[in-house]
Design a protein around this motif. Sequence first.
Motif, PDB file in Angstrom:
ATOM      1  N   GLN A  86       0.794  -1.228   0.000  1.00  0.00           N
ATOM      2  CA  GLN A  86       0.000   0.000   0.000  1.00  0.00           C
ATOM      3  C   GLN A  86       0.830   1.285   0.000  1.00  0.00           C
ATOM      4  O   GLN A  86       0.294   2.361  -0.283  1.00  0.00           O
ATOM      5  N   GLY A  87       2.115   1.142   0.313  1.00  0.00           N
ATOM      6  CA  GLY A  87       2.950   2.323   0.462  1.00  0.00           C
ATOM      7  C   GLY A  87       2.934   2.802   1.902  1.00  0.00           C
ATOM      8  O   GLY A  87       1.925   2.677   2.607  1.00  0.00           O
ATOM      9  N   TYR A  88       4.028   3.362   2.335  1.00  0.00           N
ATOM     10  CA  TYR A  88       4.169   3.791   3.725  1.00  0.00           C
ATOM     11  C   TYR A  88       3.142   4.861   4.090  1.00  0.00           C
ATOM     12  O   TYR A  88       2.472   4.787   5.123  1.00  0.00           O
ATOM     13  N   PHE A  89       2.986   5.856   3.244  1.00  0.00           N
ATOM     14  CA  PHE A  89       2.145   7.002   3.582  1.00  0.00           C
ATOM     15  C   PHE A  89       0.654   6.690   3.511  1.00  0.00           C
ATOM     16  O   PHE A  89      -0.158   7.391   4.109  1.00  0.00           O
ATOM     17  N   ASP A  90       0.280   5.656   2.795  1.00  0.00           N
ATOM     18  CA  ASP A  90      -1.127   5.282   2.683  1.00  0.00           C
ATOM     19  C   ASP A  90      -1.531   4.198   3.677  1.00  0.00           C
ATOM     20  O   ASP A  90      -2.696   3.789   3.708  1.00  0.00           O
ATOM     21  N   ARG A 116       3.998   4.786  13.030  1.00  0.00           N
ATOM     22  CA  ARG A 116       4.526   4.115  11.844  1.00  0.00           C
ATOM     23  C   ARG A 116       6.040   4.239  11.760  1.00  0.00           C
ATOM     24  O   ARG A 116       6.727   3.327  11.299  1.00  0.00           O
ATOM     25  N   GLU A 117       6.561   5.392  12.177  1.00  0.00           N
ATOM     26  CA  GLU A 117       8.010   5.625  12.123  1.00  0.00           C
ATOM     27  C   GLU A 117       8.745   4.580  12.955  1.00  0.00           C
ATOM     28  O   GLU A 117       9.763   4.026  12.523  1.00  0.00           O
ATOM     29  N   LEU A 129       8.705   1.244  11.060  1.00  0.00           N
ATOM     30  CA  LEU A 129       9.635   1.212   9.943  1.00  0.00           C
ATOM     31  C   LEU A 129      11.074   1.113  10.446  1.00  0.00           C
ATOM     32  O   LEU A 129      11.891   0.380   9.872  1.00  0.00           O
ATOM     33  N   ALA A 130      11.390   1.822  11.522  1.00  0.00           N
ATOM     34  CA  ALA A 130      12.729   1.728  12.103  1.00  0.00           C
ATOM     35  C   ALA A 130      13.029   0.296  12.553  1.00  0.00           C
ATOM     36  O   ALA A 130      14.147  -0.203  12.381  1.00  0.00           O
ATOM     37  N   ALA A 131      12.031  -0.380  13.104  1.00  0.00           N
ATOM     38  CA  ALA A 131      12.206  -1.768  13.540  1.00  0.00           C
ATOM     39  C   ALA A 131      12.400  -2.691  12.348  1.00  0.00           C
ATOM     40  O   ALA A 131      13.183  -3.653  12.412  1.00  0.00           O
ATOM     41  N   ILE A 132      11.700  -2.415  11.246  1.00  0.00           N
ATOM     42  CA  ILE A 132      11.879  -3.211  10.027  1.00  0.00           C
ATOM     43  C   ILE A 132      13.306  -3.068   9.515  1.00  0.00           C
ATOM     44  O   ILE A 132      13.956  -4.048   9.140  1.00  0.00           O
ATOM     45  N   ILE A 133      13.801  -1.834   9.496  1.00  0.00           N
ATOM     46  CA  ILE A 133      15.169  -1.577   9.043  1.00  0.00           C
ATOM     47  C   ILE A 133      16.163  -2.323   9.928  1.00  0.00           C
ATOM     48  O   ILE A 133      17.097  -2.964   9.447  1.00  0.00           O
TER      49      ILE A 133
END
Length: 237
Positions: A23-27, A51-52, A55-59
């Motif tokens: 879906q994309g990060y922003f959506d 969300r930030e 995403l940091a955890a995914i990285i």
Amino acid sequence: MGAKAERTRANLVQAARAVFAEQGYFDTKLSDITDRAGCSTGTLYTYFRNREDILAAIIESAYTPVLSPDHSGEVVLDRVSRIRRANREYIESYRENADLMGLMDQVAHVDAGIREVRLRRARAFVERNAQGIAKLQETGAVDPHLDPLLVSQALSSMVSRMCFHIFVDDRENPRFRTSQGIDELVDTLTTLWVNALGLSAEPDADARICTTGTRPTDSSASADTRPTDITVPTGVS
């Protein structure tokens, strides 16, 4: 964190990565992630603020193994072979995580928090490589007049930007979808590293590995226990 909590957190990270890709990060809404993970929004807030954070955890989950690879029990490699191995590990990981690399590049332009995560990961790789270059300078293998940090930034950035171009910008190009293409990329980037540093394939006098299964993985390791090899080119583009 207990085992159950770790599994729940890992499940949320996995679900978020899949939803971000679709879906994309922003959506993406937090409820999209919890629906995919099969848990409540309250459960998500137990582990992440927004969300930030996710995403940091995914990285972190994607690149910690690349920053700290386990080579315990392996034979001692010469300098060139160690750089080739490091390049291959990084390139293969980048290819596997190309969706994340593209997403992180997009988000970092508008999100200061993710930009800092990206820079922090890049600094970790660059600093580790700089330590390896400095060690090679001490043994006389590399020009001692060069700034090891600046050299590391230049060579590491070369690798990461090349990977970004191939696996993100030009992802439809079939050339690097084969093992032969990856071998060519590894060999080319390794040759550029080796030529830039002026290295030969002779073994280091103090080259060693840890065979106990416990290998130091960060810059806080003491000089008498830390492996001397260049580890991995920069981890984020």
